[in-house]
Write an enzyme that holds these catalytic residues in place. Structure first.
Site, PDB file in Angstrom:
ATOM      1  N   GLU A 207       0.827  -1.209   0.000  1.00 37.72           N
ATOM      2  CA  GLU A 207       0.000   0.000   0.000  1.00 37.72           C
ATOM      3  C   GLU A 207       0.853   1.248   0.000  1.00 37.72           C
ATOM      4  OE1 GLU A 207      -2.277   3.385   1.866  1.00 37.72           O
ATOM      5  OE2 GLU A 207      -0.414   2.426   2.489  1.00 37.72           O
ATOM      6  N   GLU A 208       1.950   1.221   0.739  1.00 41.05           N
ATOM      7  CA  GLU A 208       2.771   2.411   0.919  1.00 41.05           C
ATOM      8  C   GLU A 208       3.472   2.850  -0.363  1.00 41.05           C
ATOM      9  OE1 GLU A 208       2.691   4.294   3.387  1.00 41.05           O
ATOM     10  OE2 GLU A 208       2.078   3.126   5.138  1.00 41.05           O
ATOM     11  N   ASP A 230      -7.556   1.939   7.990  1.00 36.59           N
ATOM     12  CA  ASP A 230      -6.209   2.509   7.985  1.00 36.59           C
ATOM     13  C   ASP A 230      -6.053   3.466   9.165  1.00 36.59           C
ATOM     14  OD1 ASP A 230      -3.626   3.227   7.059  1.00 36.59           O
ATOM     15  OD2 ASP A 230      -4.297   3.244   4.980  1.00 36.59           O
TER      16      ASP A 230
END
Length: 345
Positions: A207-208, A230
């Site tokens: 995701e990052e 999140d």
């Protein structure tokens, strides 16, 4: 509140592309909670609980496993290790940090510093300079022997324990092991309710670095409803204007409406908000000026889905001292379980 699980999650290294240790921990933890658990080609862990009816709607929680970190890019002849970032770092937060260099044969402790002179021999002008990311290196204390133990591509993560501080919990990697914790604990709280929906909890990778695992997982599942789980900013600290604080800690989960990656479905927002009020679960509406989260991938997969974010405000995000409030963490767990329970079998 299962702080032991959160501690184990945050202590387990897992940067984008190397989430395998976190995945193994979660796979063992969710045994018995789902009807089907698989790993997709990207490495995301896809957990499915069947519905009572084959034509039930698909609800997908997206919880990314990766933490910001580094990959080894070079080891010089003296054994100093140079890095490439995987995730967003502010170099001002990287001085004199303890790290773990994670190799196939075990984790090696090290310390990260930028190249340059120490305070005793530097000039006032030199001390004002903020180094670039590429100027930082890791010293393992092994000297030349480091080259025999460390390989290009090994992951490097910050090293530090989870600490409970009054109502606060502080650790590295709360972004986004908080969501992994929520995906597990919300299903435990749900019990056998919610059989009117086919529930998918996807523990996603990378995701990052661009919601990569969420995109492939959401395309595979094609949910009707996607919930991005999140952390978000909580800048309720000195030096930040009130309009930029995003969330205030202790005031409940964040009902996430907008960021650079998506705009939440209005009807879904209204439904979650009404449910939170009905159940007495504290919440706050929140938006981000920039950034994104995995709910966007569910919203845009295949023919699209309704989507919303459930987030936990986090102080000092993308540092080794990320901090969340127990009230907000519990509220996020409770609203996820309450929402899933609305799907009656």
């Amino acid at each position: 509140m299962n702080i032991d699980l959160l501690r184990r999650l945050t202590h387990t290294p897992g940067v984008p592309g190397a989430e395998h240790r976190v995945r193994d921990l979660i796979a063992a933890e969710v045994e018995g909670l789902f009807d089907e658990v698989t790993t997709d080609p990207m490495g995301s862990l896809l957990c499915k609980r069947n519905a009572a009816s084959p034509d039930a709607p698909k609800v997908m929680l997206l919880c990314h496993m990766d933490e910001i970190g580094f990959l080894v890019s070079h080891i010089d002849e003296k054994g100093y290790i140079y890095l490439l970032p995987v995730g967003g770092f502010d170099p001002r937060n990287l001085f004199s940090r303890r790290v773990l260099v994670c190799t196939e044969d075990g984790d090696i402790p090290g310390v990260m510093n930028p190249g340059g002179k120490p305070i005793h021999i530097s000039t006032p002008e030199e001390r004002k300079k903020v180094p670039e990311l590429g100027e930082f290196y890791v010293d393992t204390g092994l000297g030349k022997a480091a080259a025999d133990k460390v390989r290009v591509g090994d992951m490097v993560v910050m090293d530090g324990p989870l600490i409970e501080m009054g109502d606060k919990i502080m650790s590295k990697a709360l972004d986004n092991r908080v969501a992994c914790w929520l995906g597990i604990e919300a299903m435990r709280a749900l019990g056998d309710a919610g059989r009117g929906a086919e529930i998918h909890v996807a523990f996603t990778v990378q995701e990052e670095v661009g919601l990569r695992g969420a995109r492939t997982a959401a395309h595979r599942i094609q949910p009707d409803i996607g919930i991005g789980v999140d952390t978000t900013l909580s800048c309720d600290t000195p030096g930040v204007p009130e309009k930029d604080r995003t969330t205030k800690q202790g005031e409940g989960f964040g009902l996430h409406l907008r960021d650079s990656s998506f705009i939440a479905d209005r009807d879904l927002v209204a439904q979650v908000e009404a449910l939170a009020k009905e159940k007495g679960i504290p919440f706050q509406r929140t938006m981000l000026q920039a950034g994104g989260q995995d709910g966007a991938a569910a919203q845009q997969a295949a023919s699209g889905a309704r989507a919303v974010g459930i987030v936990v405000g986090t102080r000092y995000i993308h540092t080794t001292t990320e901090m969340v409030d127990r009230t907000d963490l519990g509220a996020a767990r409770d609203i996820l379980a309450a929402y899933l329970a609305t799907f009656e079998g």
